[in-house]
Write a protein that holds these residues in place. Sequence first.
Motif, PDB file in Angstrom:
ATOM      1  N   SER A  97       0.836  -1.178   0.035  1.00 14.92           N
ATOM      2  CA  SER A  97       0.158  -0.148   0.161  1.00 14.92           C
ATOM      3  C   SER A  97       0.978   1.205   0.066  1.00 14.92           C
ATOM      4  CB  SER A  97      -0.758   0.056   1.086  1.00 14.92           C
ATOM      5  OG  SER A  97       0.053  -0.168   2.440  1.00 14.92           O
ATOM      6  N   ARG A 100       0.931   3.637  -3.258  1.00 16.10           N
ATOM      7  CA  ARG A 100      -0.343   3.880  -4.162  1.00 16.10           C
ATOM      8  C   ARG A 100      -0.782   5.232  -4.296  1.00 16.10           C
ATOM      9  NH1 ARG A 100      -2.946  -1.179  -1.102  1.00 16.10           N
ATOM     10  NH2 ARG A 100      -1.604  -3.040  -2.371  1.00 16.10           N
ATOM     11  N   LYS A 207      -8.620   1.980   1.735  1.00 14.17           N
ATOM     12  CA  LYS A 207      -7.779   1.778   0.331  1.00 14.17           C
ATOM     13  C   LYS A 207      -9.013   1.611  -0.775  1.00 14.17           C
ATOM     14  CE  LYS A 207      -4.301  -0.586   2.760  1.00 14.17           C
ATOM     15  NZ  LYS A 207      -3.898  -2.251   3.121  1.00 14.17           N
TER      16      LYS A 207
HETATM   17  O1  LIG Z   1       2.844  -3.816   5.469  1.00 12.23           O
HETATM   18  C1  LIG Z   1       2.688  -4.909   5.530  1.00 12.23           C
HETATM   19  O2  LIG Z   1       3.133  -5.843   6.190  1.00 12.23           O
HETATM   20  C2  LIG Z   1       1.579  -5.585   4.454  1.00 12.23           C
HETATM   21  C3  LIG Z   1       0.240  -5.126   5.062  1.00 12.23           C
HETATM   22  C4  LIG Z   1      -0.701  -5.460   4.114  1.00 12.23           C
HETATM   23  C5  LIG Z   1      -1.284  -6.848   4.128  1.00 12.23           C
HETATM   24  C6  LIG Z   1      -2.206  -7.334   3.195  1.00 12.23           C
HETATM   25  C7  LIG Z   1      -2.531  -6.552   2.034  1.00 12.23           C
HETATM   26  C8  LIG Z   1      -2.053  -5.386   2.107  1.00 12.23           C
HETATM   27  C9  LIG Z   1      -2.536  -4.316   0.879  1.00 12.23           C
HETATM   28  O3  LIG Z   1      -2.692  -3.344   0.754  1.00 12.23           O
HETATM   29  O4  LIG Z   1      -2.393  -4.895  -0.541  1.00 12.23           O
HETATM   30  C10 LIG Z   1      -0.985  -4.660   2.806  1.00 12.23           C
HETATM   31  C11 LIG Z   1      -0.423  -3.462   2.687  1.00 12.23           C
HETATM   32  O5  LIG Z   1       0.561  -3.222   1.962  1.00 12.23           O
HETATM   33  O6  LIG Z   1      -0.773  -2.638   3.514  1.00 12.23           O
END
Ligand SMILES: O=C(O)CCc1cccc(C(=O)O)c1C(=O)O
Length: 331
Positions: A97, A100, A207
Amino acid sequence: KKVNLAVVGATGMVGRTFIKVLEERNLPIDNIYFFSSSRSAGSTVTFNNKEYVVEELTETSFDRGIDIALFSAGASVSEKFAPIAASKGCVVVDNSSCWRMNEKVPLVVPEVNPQDISCHQGIIANPNCSTIQAVVVLKPLHDKYKIKRIVYSTYQAVSGAGHNGYMDLENGLKGEPPKKFPHPIAGNCLPHIDSFLPNGYTKEEMKMVNETRKILGDYSIRITATTVRVPVFNGHSESINVEFEKQFDLEELKEVLRNAPGVVVQDDVANNVYPMPIYASGRDETFVGRIRRDESVESGVNLWVVADNIRKGAATNAVQIAEELIKMWNK
Ligand SMILES: O=C(O)CCc1cccc(C(=O)O)c1C(=O)O
């Protein structure tokens, strides 16, 4: 022209699916490198029947002429290493994330906004799994009927929380207490994905709101979301209520969806035909059914949308972006 490609987060659930999808889609790869945290470094992965040792990710990992790096190692790893990779001439496709909503970073679903890829300045962001499957279906409807408002309600599989989330359901079914989730997930639903924000929404919900607007390129769309973890192993389901500016004919709307790239319509309730996670799991399409008019508003429709959150929701979407990059470079 072949490319040198790196996979960062190679031993995670998405990382391992990157490998599987890269093999299936047979990208023109010259050299491939696999990176992980120090915890997993030294383990081996197999790609195209060849074994590779996973290296620990460091600041010098990208000094070897890497063209594309697929990241899925968490937001903090992307925050630190994506700019380093980009500074060495590597194009990063980041599944976290972290980048983005950065205005210098295109947020891309190839079936929806492929034109945004060429605006990249070294980093391209892969949207959140729940957003990807939604916009694949909403884009053709937005183009034809102009979306005014979206209400998202999601039913998200435990695989979206990685191996530990997956094990919480498997072990929870045997009566064991959860390690990853704050409450038992077996026989339960948790209206809590990612952390809570001051406005009472979770990060996962915001999101969906923010990423949908950026990908569709329309910040006037009104959106609200409730994202829920459910006891399903793999595959996210979403109830999507959409209100349009323009009127529509229901049969015409279904035809628009049948012709949409990446979409499969499964809608024959007389024969119990509708999308389900156990069917979508392992596939790359986005499945839509229960298509019916929302009689409570001027021009609205209800949709049920299901997709594999690890494949189309993460790995396949990122590999498709890499394919588009290679096509651009070979023109
Ligand atoms: O920062 C992390 O450890 C990952 C957390 C996470 C887990 C599962 C989906 C996502 C996502 O936003 O795709 C995310 C993210 O990148 O925020």
